[in-house]
Design a protein around this motif. Structure first.
Motif, mmCIF file in Angstrom:
data_model
loop_
_atom_site.group_PDB
_atom_site.id
_atom_site.type_symbol
_atom_site.label_atom_id
_atom_site.label_comp_id
_atom_site.label_asym_id
_atom_site.label_seq_id
_atom_site.Cartn_x
_atom_site.Cartn_y
_atom_site.Cartn_z
ATOM 1 N N LEU A 53 0.818 -1.217 0.000
ATOM 2 C CA LEU A 53 0.000 0.000 0.000
ATOM 3 C C LEU A 53 0.849 1.262 0.000
ATOM 4 O O LEU A 53 0.439 2.296 -0.517
ATOM 5 C CB LEU A 53 -0.869 0.030 1.259
ATOM 6 C CG LEU A 53 -2.148 -0.751 1.236
ATOM 7 C CD1 LEU A 53 -2.842 -0.608 2.582
ATOM 8 C CD2 LEU A 53 -3.049 -0.215 0.116
ATOM 9 N N ASP A 56 -11.190 4.953 0.183
ATOM 10 C CA ASP A 56 -11.491 4.296 1.467
ATOM 11 C C ASP A 56 -10.210 4.101 2.271
ATOM 12 O O ASP A 56 -10.173 4.325 3.478
ATOM 13 C CB ASP A 56 -12.141 2.921 1.228
ATOM 14 C CG ASP A 56 -13.601 3.043 0.776
ATOM 15 O OD1 ASP A 56 -14.149 4.168 0.868
ATOM 16 O OD2 ASP A 56 -14.162 2.033 0.325
ATOM 17 N N ILE A 57 -9.171 3.656 1.580
ATOM 18 C CA ILE A 57 -7.897 3.405 2.270
ATOM 19 C C ILE A 57 -7.329 4.713 2.818
ATOM 20 O O ILE A 57 -6.905 4.795 3.966
ATOM 21 C CB ILE A 57 -6.902 2.720 1.302
ATOM 22 C CG1 ILE A 57 -7.370 1.290 1.023
ATOM 23 C CG2 ILE A 57 -5.487 2.716 1.868
ATOM 24 C CD1 ILE A 57 -6.670 0.611 -0.139
ATOM 25 N N LYS A 58 -7.360 5.733 1.979
ATOM 26 C CA LYS A 58 -6.858 7.049 2.398
ATOM 27 C C LYS A 58 -7.609 7.530 3.640
ATOM 28 O O LYS A 58 -7.016 7.949 4.629
ATOM 29 C CB LYS A 58 -7.020 8.037 1.231
ATOM 30 C CG LYS A 58 -6.855 9.498 1.591
ATOM 31 C CD LYS A 58 -5.404 9.896 1.742
ATOM 32 C CE LYS A 58 -5.263 11.401 1.981
ATOM 33 N NZ LYS A 58 -3.926 11.779 2.382
ATOM 34 N N HIS A 61 -9.220 5.817 5.792
ATOM 35 C CA HIS A 61 -8.990 4.963 6.948
ATOM 36 C C HIS A 61 -7.677 5.311 7.653
ATOM 37 O O HIS A 61 -7.629 5.448 8.863
ATOM 38 C CB HIS A 61 -8.982 3.497 6.509
ATOM 39 C CG HIS A 61 -8.640 2.568 7.624
ATOM 40 N ND1 HIS A 61 -9.560 2.230 8.604
ATOM 41 C CD2 HIS A 61 -7.481 1.950 7.950
ATOM 42 C CE1 HIS A 61 -8.971 1.428 9.476
ATOM 43 N NE2 HIS A 61 -7.712 1.241 9.104
ATOM 44 N N TYR A 62 -6.609 5.436 6.871
ATOM 45 C CA TYR A 62 -5.298 5.690 7.487
ATOM 46 C C TYR A 62 -5.116 7.154 7.868
ATOM 47 O O TYR A 62 -4.360 7.473 8.777
ATOM 48 C CB TYR A 62 -4.173 5.306 6.519
ATOM 49 C CG TYR A 62 -3.892 3.825 6.459
ATOM 50 C CD1 TYR A 62 -3.142 3.202 7.457
ATOM 51 C CD2 TYR A 62 -4.352 3.050 5.409
ATOM 52 C CE1 TYR A 62 -2.868 1.849 7.400
ATOM 53 C CE2 TYR A 62 -4.091 1.698 5.340
ATOM 54 C CZ TYR A 62 -3.349 1.105 6.343
ATOM 55 O OH TYR A 62 -3.087 -0.237 6.284
#
Ligand code: 2HG
Ligand code: ZN
Length: 485
Positions: free
Chosen positions: A211, A468-470, A472-473
Protein backbone atom coordinates in the motif's frame (compact mmCIF):
# COMPACT_ATOMS: atom_id res chain seq x y z
CA UNK A 1 7.02 28.81 -11.88
CA UNK A 2 3.55 27.60 -12.63
CA UNK A 3 1.07 28.80 -10.05
CA UNK A 4 -1.14 26.21 -8.44
CA UNK A 5 -4.38 26.71 -10.30
CA UNK A 6 -7.85 25.82 -9.15
CA UNK A 7 -7.06 24.84 -5.56
CA UNK A 8 -7.82 26.64 -2.37
CA UNK A 9 -6.07 26.09 0.91
CA UNK A 10 -8.12 23.71 3.04
CA UNK A 11 -9.26 25.82 5.97
CA UNK A 12 -9.58 22.72 8.19
CA UNK A 13 -5.80 22.70 8.40
CA UNK A 14 -4.33 24.68 11.25
CA UNK A 15 -2.01 27.60 10.58
CA UNK A 16 1.31 27.14 12.35
CA UNK A 17 1.69 29.21 15.52
CA UNK A 18 4.46 29.84 18.10
CA UNK A 19 3.18 27.07 20.38
CA UNK A 20 3.63 24.55 17.54
CA UNK A 21 7.17 25.77 16.95
CA UNK A 22 7.89 25.52 20.66
CA UNK A 23 6.69 21.90 20.61
CA UNK A 24 8.91 20.99 17.65
CA UNK A 25 11.86 22.67 19.37
CA UNK A 26 11.16 20.61 22.47
CA UNK A 27 11.51 17.30 20.62
CA UNK A 28 14.11 18.20 17.96
CA UNK A 29 17.58 19.68 18.08
CA UNK A 30 18.45 22.89 16.22
CA UNK A 31 19.88 21.10 13.21
CA UNK A 32 16.59 19.25 12.77
CA UNK A 33 14.55 22.42 12.20
CA UNK A 34 14.66 25.03 9.49
CA UNK A 35 12.24 27.92 9.57
CA UNK A 36 11.80 31.37 8.17
CA UNK A 37 15.15 32.56 9.48
CA UNK A 38 16.73 30.68 6.58
CA UNK A 39 14.71 31.80 3.52
CA UNK A 40 17.14 30.52 0.88
CA UNK A 41 17.32 27.09 2.39
CA UNK A 42 13.55 27.06 2.71
CA UNK A 43 13.23 27.77 -0.99
CA UNK A 44 15.02 24.57 -1.99
CA UNK A 45 12.41 22.50 -0.12
CA UNK A 46 9.51 24.48 -1.58
CA UNK A 47 10.52 24.35 -5.23
CA UNK A 48 10.51 21.24 -7.42
CA UNK A 49 13.34 20.10 -9.73
CA UNK A 50 11.57 21.34 -12.88
CA UNK A 51 10.94 24.73 -11.24
CA UNK A 52 7.29 24.31 -12.07
CA UNK A 53 5.73 24.13 -8.64
CA UNK A 54 6.46 26.23 -5.57
CA UNK A 55 4.95 26.01 -2.13
CA UNK A 56 5.17 28.47 0.75
CA UNK A 57 6.18 26.33 3.67
CA UNK A 58 7.91 28.16 6.50
CA UNK A 59 8.86 25.08 8.43
CA UNK A 60 11.07 22.19 7.42
CA UNK A 61 11.57 19.39 9.93
CA UNK A 62 14.53 17.07 9.43
CA UNK A 63 14.25 14.44 12.18
CA UNK A 64 17.08 11.99 12.79
CA UNK A 65 15.04 9.03 14.06
CA UNK A 66 11.84 7.11 13.49
CA UNK A 67 10.82 7.93 17.03
CA UNK A 68 11.02 11.65 16.24
CA UNK A 69 9.04 11.19 13.01
CA UNK A 70 6.42 9.43 15.09
CA UNK A 71 6.21 12.30 17.61
CA UNK A 72 5.96 14.84 14.79
CA UNK A 73 3.17 12.95 13.06
CA UNK A 74 1.17 12.39 16.21
CA UNK A 75 1.36 16.09 17.04
CA UNK A 76 0.46 17.17 13.49
CA UNK A 77 -2.46 14.78 13.39
CA UNK A 78 -3.79 15.95 16.75
CA UNK A 79 -3.48 19.60 15.71
CA UNK A 80 -4.52 19.09 12.05
CA UNK A 81 -1.27 20.46 10.67
CA UNK A 82 -0.74 19.32 7.07
CA UNK A 83 2.53 17.56 6.21
CA UNK A 84 4.47 16.82 3.02
CA UNK A 85 7.02 14.02 3.39
CA UNK A 86 10.05 14.76 1.21
CA UNK A 87 13.01 12.70 0.01
CA UNK A 88 15.52 14.06 -2.49
CA UNK A 89 12.85 16.29 -4.07
CA UNK A 90 13.67 15.04 -7.57
CA UNK A 91 10.12 14.07 -8.47
CA UNK A 92 8.63 15.08 -11.79
CA UNK A 93 4.95 15.56 -10.99
CA UNK A 94 4.97 18.11 -8.16
CA UNK A 95 4.44 15.41 -5.53
CA UNK A 96 7.20 16.27 -3.07
CA UNK A 97 6.72 20.00 -2.59
CA UNK A 98 4.05 21.75 -0.54
CA UNK A 99 1.19 23.52 -2.27
CA UNK A 100 0.51 26.06 0.49
CA UNK A 101 2.02 26.19 3.98
CA UNK A 102 2.24 22.46 4.70
CA UNK A 103 5.12 21.43 6.95
CA UNK A 104 7.88 19.69 4.99
CA UNK A 105 9.06 16.53 6.69
CA UNK A 106 12.44 15.83 5.13
CA UNK A 107 14.02 12.40 5.55
CA UNK A 108 17.47 13.80 4.72
CA UNK A 109 18.87 13.26 8.22
CA UNK A 110 17.86 9.62 8.33
CA UNK A 111 20.69 8.42 6.17
CA UNK A 112 22.22 5.30 7.69
CA UNK A 113 22.58 1.82 6.28
CA UNK A 114 21.02 -0.43 8.92
CA UNK A 115 22.09 -3.90 7.89
CA UNK A 116 23.30 -6.01 5.01
CA UNK A 117 23.24 -9.78 4.73
CA UNK A 118 25.65 -10.87 1.98
CA UNK A 119 24.16 -14.37 1.87
CA UNK A 120 20.55 -13.47 1.08
CA UNK A 121 21.38 -10.04 -0.34
CA UNK A 122 18.95 -8.33 2.06
CA UNK A 123 19.79 -4.65 2.45
CA UNK A 124 18.15 -2.49 5.10
CA UNK A 125 18.49 1.25 5.35
CA UNK A 126 16.91 4.45 6.55
CA UNK A 127 14.58 6.09 4.05
CA UNK A 128 16.86 9.10 3.58
CA UNK A 129 19.86 7.19 2.23
CA UNK A 130 20.76 8.70 -1.15
CA UNK A 131 20.50 6.14 -3.94
CA UNK A 132 24.09 6.78 -5.01
CA UNK A 133 25.25 5.88 -1.48
CA UNK A 134 23.15 2.71 -1.45
CA UNK A 135 24.75 1.77 -4.77
CA UNK A 136 28.23 2.52 -3.42
CA UNK A 137 27.70 0.54 -0.22
CA UNK A 138 26.39 -2.47 -2.12
CA UNK A 139 29.08 -2.17 -4.78
CA UNK A 140 31.68 -2.46 -2.02
CA UNK A 141 29.91 -5.64 -0.93
CA UNK A 142 29.79 -7.16 -4.40
CA UNK A 143 26.10 -6.37 -4.91
CA UNK A 144 23.98 -3.73 -6.60
CA UNK A 145 20.87 -1.81 -5.63
CA UNK A 146 18.13 -3.29 -7.87
CA UNK A 147 17.19 0.07 -9.34
CA UNK A 148 19.03 2.91 -11.04
CA UNK A 149 17.79 6.33 -12.14
CA UNK A 150 19.24 9.41 -13.84
CA UNK A 151 18.62 11.23 -10.52
CA UNK A 152 20.64 8.71 -8.46
CA UNK A 153 22.93 11.41 -6.97
CA UNK A 154 20.03 13.13 -5.24
CA UNK A 155 17.05 10.83 -4.93
CA UNK A 156 16.55 8.89 -1.71
CA UNK A 157 15.68 5.24 -1.20
CA UNK A 158 12.49 6.06 0.73
CA UNK A 159 11.33 8.52 -1.91
CA UNK A 160 11.97 6.07 -4.68
CA UNK A 161 9.91 3.42 -2.87
CA UNK A 162 7.22 5.93 -2.03
CA UNK A 163 6.81 6.84 -5.70
CA UNK A 164 7.43 3.28 -6.95
CA UNK A 165 10.03 4.51 -9.43
CA UNK A 166 10.95 2.10 -12.22
CA UNK A 167 14.31 3.15 -13.60
CA UNK A 168 16.73 1.92 -16.20
CA UNK A 169 17.04 -1.77 -15.35
CA UNK A 170 13.42 -2.60 -14.56
CA UNK A 171 13.49 -5.03 -17.47
CA UNK A 172 16.03 -7.16 -15.58
CA UNK A 173 15.34 -6.60 -11.88
CA UNK A 174 11.64 -5.86 -11.90
CA UNK A 175 9.38 -3.67 -9.82
CA UNK A 176 9.82 -2.41 -6.28
CA UNK A 177 6.58 -4.24 -5.55
CA UNK A 178 8.69 -7.36 -5.90
CA UNK A 179 12.07 -6.17 -4.64
CA UNK A 180 11.01 -4.47 -1.44
CA UNK A 181 10.90 -7.05 1.33
CA UNK A 182 9.65 -4.88 4.13
CA UNK A 183 9.03 -1.31 5.22
CA UNK A 184 8.98 0.70 8.39
CA UNK A 185 6.27 3.32 8.12
CA UNK A 186 5.03 6.01 10.49
CA UNK A 187 1.28 6.36 10.17
CA UNK A 188 -0.41 9.76 10.34
CA UNK A 189 -1.41 9.13 13.98
CA UNK A 190 2.22 8.45 14.95
CA UNK A 191 1.95 4.67 15.17
CA UNK A 192 4.84 2.79 13.60
CA UNK A 193 3.92 -0.15 11.39
CA UNK A 194 6.97 -2.21 10.55
CA UNK A 195 7.73 -5.41 8.75
CA UNK A 196 11.29 -4.40 8.00
CA UNK A 197 12.48 -7.81 9.22
CA UNK A 198 10.23 -9.52 6.71
CA UNK A 199 11.34 -12.66 4.98
CA UNK A 200 11.57 -13.33 1.27
CA UNK A 201 8.39 -15.35 1.39
CA UNK A 202 5.52 -14.64 3.70
CA UNK A 203 1.90 -15.43 3.00
CA UNK A 204 0.40 -14.50 6.33
CA UNK A 205 -2.42 -12.33 5.12
CA UNK A 206 -2.58 -9.04 3.24
CA UNK A 207 0.74 -7.70 2.03
CA UNK A 208 0.33 -4.32 3.71
CA UNK A 209 3.67 -2.84 2.65
CA UNK A 210 2.43 -2.76 -0.95
CA UNK A 211 0.00 0.00 0.00
CA UNK A 212 2.83 2.38 0.77
CA UNK A 213 4.82 1.60 -2.38
CA UNK A 214 3.63 4.26 -4.79
CA UNK A 215 1.37 6.01 -2.26
CA UNK A 216 3.50 9.18 -2.51
CA UNK A 217 3.35 9.82 1.22
CA UNK A 218 -0.44 10.08 1.31
CA UNK A 219 -1.04 7.46 4.01
CA UNK A 220 2.21 7.38 5.97
CA UNK A 221 5.88 8.27 6.03
CA UNK A 222 8.31 5.55 4.99
CA UNK A 223 11.24 5.68 7.43
CA UNK A 224 13.02 2.39 6.71
CA UNK A 225 13.33 0.03 3.76
CA UNK A 226 14.42 -3.57 3.38
CA UNK A 227 15.16 -4.56 -0.20
CA UNK A 228 16.75 -7.44 -2.12
CA UNK A 229 20.08 -6.48 -3.64
CA UNK A 230 21.26 -8.39 -6.71
CA UNK A 231 24.73 -9.83 -7.19
CA UNK A 232 27.04 -7.36 -8.90
CA UNK A 233 27.41 -8.17 -12.59
CA UNK A 234 31.04 -8.83 -13.49
CA UNK A 235 30.57 -7.87 -17.09
CA UNK A 236 28.72 -4.90 -18.53
CA UNK A 237 28.40 -3.88 -22.11
CA UNK A 238 26.25 -1.70 -24.32
CA UNK A 239 25.37 -1.13 -27.96
CA UNK A 240 23.83 1.95 -29.54
CA UNK A 241 21.71 1.65 -32.68
CA UNK A 242 20.24 4.05 -35.22
CA UNK A 243 16.85 2.88 -36.57
CA UNK A 244 14.35 4.44 -38.92
CA UNK A 245 10.94 3.40 -37.60
CA UNK A 246 9.28 2.22 -34.41
CA UNK A 247 8.15 -1.09 -35.93
CA UNK A 248 11.79 -1.99 -36.32
CA UNK A 249 12.49 -0.95 -32.72
CA UNK A 250 9.94 -3.58 -31.69
CA UNK A 251 11.45 -6.20 -33.97
CA UNK A 252 14.85 -5.47 -32.47
CA UNK A 253 13.40 -5.89 -28.99
CA UNK A 254 12.03 -9.33 -29.83
CA UNK A 255 15.37 -10.29 -31.33
CA UNK A 256 17.29 -8.98 -28.31
CA UNK A 257 15.12 -10.95 -25.90
CA UNK A 258 15.63 -14.10 -27.88
CA UNK A 259 19.34 -13.77 -28.66
CA UNK A 260 20.67 -11.95 -25.60
CA UNK A 261 18.11 -13.48 -23.24
CA UNK A 262 19.60 -13.82 -19.73
CA UNK A 263 22.23 -11.10 -20.17
CA UNK A 264 19.84 -8.45 -21.52
CA UNK A 265 19.50 -5.80 -18.79
CA UNK A 266 18.17 -2.67 -20.52
CA UNK A 267 16.44 -1.79 -23.77
CA UNK A 268 15.98 1.97 -24.00
CA UNK A 269 14.90 4.14 -26.90
CA UNK A 270 15.12 7.81 -27.86
CA UNK A 271 13.59 9.58 -30.82
CA UNK A 272 15.19 12.16 -33.10
CA UNK A 273 14.00 15.14 -31.02
CA UNK A 274 15.43 13.68 -27.80
CA UNK A 275 18.85 13.22 -29.35
CA UNK A 276 18.81 16.62 -31.07
CA UNK A 277 18.23 18.29 -27.69
CA UNK A 278 20.90 16.15 -26.09
CA UNK A 279 23.46 16.88 -28.80
CA UNK A 280 22.88 20.59 -28.20
CA UNK A 281 23.11 20.12 -24.46
CA UNK A 282 26.20 17.91 -24.34
CA UNK A 283 27.98 20.17 -26.87
CA UNK A 284 31.50 18.73 -26.85
CA UNK A 285 30.70 15.05 -26.42
CA UNK A 286 31.11 13.35 -29.80
CA UNK A 287 27.96 11.54 -30.88
CA UNK A 288 28.58 7.77 -31.18
CA UNK A 289 26.96 7.34 -34.61
CA UNK A 290 27.88 8.94 -37.93
CA UNK A 291 24.36 9.83 -39.03
CA UNK A 292 21.13 11.09 -37.56
CA UNK A 293 18.19 8.69 -37.38
CA UNK A 294 14.52 8.71 -36.44
CA UNK A 295 15.10 6.40 -33.47
CA UNK A 296 18.00 5.31 -31.30
CA UNK A 297 18.17 2.25 -29.12
CA UNK A 298 20.55 1.57 -26.26
CA UNK A 299 20.86 -2.05 -25.26
CA UNK A 300 22.76 -3.07 -22.16
CA UNK A 301 23.95 -6.52 -21.25
CA UNK A 302 25.15 -7.56 -17.83
CA UNK A 303 26.30 -10.94 -16.75
CA UNK A 304 28.97 -12.89 -14.96
CA UNK A 305 31.37 -13.68 -17.78
CA UNK A 306 32.73 -10.92 -19.99
CA UNK A 307 33.87 -13.19 -22.80
CA UNK A 308 30.57 -14.98 -22.96
CA UNK A 309 28.54 -11.74 -22.96
CA UNK A 310 30.74 -10.00 -25.51
CA UNK A 311 30.53 -12.99 -27.83
CA UNK A 312 26.76 -12.92 -27.61
CA UNK A 313 26.60 -9.19 -28.18
CA UNK A 314 28.99 -9.27 -31.12
CA UNK A 315 26.98 -12.05 -32.76
CA UNK A 316 23.79 -10.07 -32.10
CA UNK A 317 25.25 -6.92 -33.62
CA UNK A 318 26.39 -8.82 -36.68
CA UNK A 319 23.05 -10.53 -37.22
CA UNK A 320 21.12 -7.26 -36.86
CA UNK A 321 23.33 -5.69 -39.50
CA UNK A 322 22.96 -8.73 -41.77
CA UNK A 323 19.20 -8.70 -41.38
CA UNK A 324 19.17 -4.98 -42.26
CA UNK A 325 17.08 -4.18 -39.20
CA UNK A 326 19.30 -1.32 -38.21
CA UNK A 327 20.91 1.53 -40.11
CA UNK A 328 23.94 1.91 -37.89
CA UNK A 329 25.26 0.42 -34.67
CA UNK A 330 28.13 0.93 -32.27
CA UNK A 331 29.31 -1.38 -29.50
CA UNK A 332 31.21 -0.08 -26.46
CA UNK A 333 34.85 -1.12 -26.47
CA UNK A 334 35.53 -0.41 -22.82
CA UNK A 335 34.00 0.96 -19.62
CA UNK A 336 34.52 4.58 -20.70
CA UNK A 337 32.67 3.89 -23.94
CA UNK A 338 29.91 2.13 -22.04
CA UNK A 339 29.52 5.15 -19.73
CA UNK A 340 29.46 7.52 -22.70
CA UNK A 341 26.71 5.57 -24.42
CA UNK A 342 24.63 5.72 -21.25
CA UNK A 343 25.31 9.46 -20.97
CA UNK A 344 23.33 9.91 -24.19
CA UNK A 345 20.34 8.26 -22.62
CA UNK A 346 20.61 9.60 -19.07
CA UNK A 347 21.05 13.22 -20.20
CA UNK A 348 17.82 13.40 -22.18
CA UNK A 349 15.59 14.68 -19.31
CA UNK A 350 18.06 17.42 -18.33
CA UNK A 351 18.68 18.35 -21.97
CA UNK A 352 14.94 18.75 -22.59
CA UNK A 353 14.68 20.92 -19.49
CA UNK A 354 17.39 23.36 -20.62
CA UNK A 355 15.28 25.68 -22.80
CA UNK A 356 12.96 27.29 -20.28
CA UNK A 357 10.57 24.59 -19.26
CA UNK A 358 8.89 21.37 -20.29
CA UNK A 359 5.56 19.65 -20.29
CA UNK A 360 6.13 16.12 -19.22
CA UNK A 361 4.12 12.94 -19.61
CA UNK A 362 5.04 9.46 -18.41
CA UNK A 363 2.86 6.78 -19.91
CA UNK A 364 2.43 3.05 -20.25
CA UNK A 365 0.97 1.69 -23.47
CA UNK A 366 0.87 -1.59 -25.31
CA UNK A 367 4.18 -1.83 -27.15
CA UNK A 368 2.58 -1.55 -30.55
CA UNK A 369 1.03 1.80 -29.50
CA UNK A 370 3.97 3.08 -27.46
CA UNK A 371 5.27 5.72 -29.85
CA UNK A 372 1.90 6.65 -31.37
CA UNK A 373 1.09 9.10 -28.58
CA UNK A 374 4.26 11.04 -29.31
CA UNK A 375 3.51 11.11 -33.02
CA UNK A 376 -0.05 12.33 -32.37
CA UNK A 377 1.12 15.12 -30.05
CA UNK A 378 3.85 16.29 -32.44
CA UNK A 379 1.29 16.44 -35.22
CA UNK A 380 -1.02 18.61 -33.11
CA UNK A 381 1.78 21.00 -32.20
CA UNK A 382 2.86 21.20 -35.85
CA UNK A 383 -0.66 21.78 -37.10
CA UNK A 384 -1.04 24.67 -34.64
CA UNK A 385 2.26 26.15 -35.84
CA UNK A 386 3.64 26.15 -32.30
CA UNK A 387 6.84 24.18 -32.78
CA UNK A 388 10.10 25.36 -34.35
CA UNK A 389 12.70 28.12 -34.10
CA UNK A 390 12.12 31.12 -31.80
CA UNK A 391 9.74 32.92 -31.38
CA UNK A 392 7.65 29.73 -31.59
CA UNK A 393 7.08 28.62 -28.01
CA UNK A 394 7.81 24.90 -28.43
CA UNK A 395 11.41 23.88 -29.12
CA UNK A 396 10.95 20.17 -29.66
CA UNK A 397 8.87 17.17 -28.80
CA UNK A 398 11.00 14.43 -27.28
CA UNK A 399 9.78 10.86 -26.91
CA UNK A 400 12.01 8.32 -25.20
CA UNK A 401 11.92 5.69 -22.53
CA UNK A 402 11.89 2.08 -21.58
CA UNK A 403 10.79 -0.20 -24.42
CA UNK A 404 11.24 -3.25 -22.24
CA UNK A 405 8.63 -1.91 -19.82
CA UNK A 406 6.19 -0.41 -22.35
CA UNK A 407 6.90 3.04 -20.88
CA UNK A 408 7.33 6.23 -22.90
CA UNK A 409 8.36 9.63 -21.54
CA UNK A 410 7.12 12.52 -23.60
CA UNK A 411 8.86 15.80 -22.89
CA UNK A 412 7.66 18.88 -24.70
CA UNK A 413 10.60 21.27 -24.39
CA UNK A 414 9.34 24.85 -24.41
CA UNK A 415 10.77 28.36 -24.34
CA UNK A 416 7.91 29.36 -22.07
CA UNK A 417 4.81 27.86 -20.54
CA UNK A 418 1.65 29.12 -22.26
CA UNK A 419 -2.04 28.35 -21.86
CA UNK A 420 -2.24 27.70 -25.60
CA UNK A 421 0.30 24.87 -25.46
CA UNK A 422 -1.25 23.48 -22.33
CA UNK A 423 -4.74 23.45 -23.84
CA UNK A 424 -3.42 21.68 -26.89
CA UNK A 425 -1.75 19.00 -24.77
CA UNK A 426 -4.37 18.46 -22.11
CA UNK A 427 -6.75 16.73 -21.90
CA UNK A 428 -5.74 15.40 -25.36
CA UNK A 429 -2.84 13.30 -24.01
CA UNK A 430 -4.93 11.78 -21.22
CA UNK A 431 -7.87 11.03 -23.48
CA UNK A 432 -5.55 9.43 -25.98
CA UNK A 433 -4.04 7.20 -23.28
CA UNK A 434 -7.48 6.26 -21.98
CA UNK A 435 -8.63 5.35 -25.50
CA UNK A 436 -5.70 2.94 -25.80
CA UNK A 437 -6.23 1.53 -22.30
CA UNK A 438 -2.84 2.78 -21.19
CA UNK A 439 -1.67 4.33 -17.93
CA UNK A 440 -1.26 8.07 -17.38
CA UNK A 441 1.55 7.35 -14.94
CA UNK A 442 3.95 4.52 -15.64
CA UNK A 443 6.58 5.35 -13.03
CA UNK A 444 6.55 9.02 -12.02
CA UNK A 445 3.36 9.03 -9.99
CA UNK A 446 0.40 11.39 -9.71
CA UNK A 447 1.52 14.28 -7.51
CA UNK A 448 0.01 17.65 -8.18
CA UNK A 449 0.30 17.48 -11.95
CA UNK A 450 -2.08 14.54 -12.34
CA UNK A 451 -4.45 15.21 -9.44
CA UNK A 452 -8.00 14.34 -10.35
CA UNK A 453 -6.86 12.36 -13.40
CA UNK A 454 -6.82 8.86 -12.00
CA UNK A 455 -10.10 8.13 -13.80
CA UNK A 456 -8.32 8.08 -17.15
CA UNK A 457 -6.67 4.86 -16.03
CA UNK A 458 -8.56 3.58 -12.97
CA UNK A 459 -12.19 2.51 -12.70
CA UNK A 460 -14.66 4.16 -10.31
CA UNK A 461 -14.57 1.19 -8.00
CA UNK A 462 -10.76 1.23 -7.88
CA UNK A 463 -10.78 4.92 -7.05
CA UNK A 464 -13.38 4.30 -4.35
CA UNK A 465 -11.13 1.63 -2.82
CA UNK A 466 -8.22 4.07 -2.83
CA UNK A 467 -10.31 6.77 -1.20
CA UNK A 468 -11.49 4.30 1.47
CA UNK A 469 -7.90 3.41 2.27
CA UNK A 470 -6.86 7.05 2.40
CA UNK A 471 -9.73 7.93 4.72
CA UNK A 472 -8.99 4.96 6.95
CA UNK A 473 -5.30 5.69 7.49
CA UNK A 474 -5.47 9.47 7.28
CA UNK A 475 -8.91 10.53 8.51
CA UNK A 476 -7.82 14.17 8.84
CA UNK A 477 -6.37 14.21 5.35
CA UNK A 478 -3.15 15.84 6.56
CA UNK A 479 -0.75 13.70 4.51
CA UNK A 480 0.51 15.30 1.32
CA UNK A 481 -2.82 17.05 0.63
CA UNK A 482 -4.16 18.51 -2.65
CA UNK A 483 -2.59 15.71 -4.70
CA UNK A 484 -3.21 12.09 -5.70
CA UNK A 485 -6.86 11.55 -4.69
C1 2HG B 1 14.05 8.53 -17.18
O1 2HG B 1 13.65 7.46 -17.63
C2 2HG B 1 13.36 9.09 -15.99
O2 2HG B 1 15.01 9.14 -17.66
C3 2HG B 1 13.03 10.55 -16.18
O3 2HG B 1 12.21 8.37 -15.68
C4 2HG B 1 12.17 10.75 -17.36
O4 2HG B 1 12.32 13.09 -17.05
C5 2HG B 1 11.66 12.16 -17.51
O5 2HG B 1 10.57 12.35 -18.10
ZN1 ZN C 1 11.98 6.61 -16.86
Amino acid sequence: AEAYPKVKRNSDFKVLDPADLAYFHSILSNDEILNSQAPEELASFNQDWMKKYRGQSNLILLPKSTDKVSKIMKYCNDKKLAVVPQGGNTDLVGASVPVFDEIVLSLRNMNKVRDFDPVSGTFKCDAGVIMRDAHQFLHDHDHIFPLDLPSRNNCQVGGVVSTNAGGLNFLRYGSLHGNVLGLEVVLPNGEVISNIDALRKDNTGYDLKQLFIGAEGTIGVITGVSIVAAAKPKALNAVFFGIEDFDTVQKLFVKAKSELSEVLSAFEFMDRGSIECTIEYLKDLPFPLENQHNFYVLIETSGSNKRHDDEKLTAFLKSTIDSKLISEGMMAKDKADYDRLWTWRKSVPTACNSYGGMYKYDMSLKLKDLYSVSAAVTERLNAAGLIGDAPKPVVKSCGYGHVGDGNIHLNIAVREFTKQIENLLEPFVYEYIASKKGSISAEHGIGFHKRGKLHYTRSDIEIRFMKDIKRHYDPNGIMNPYKYI
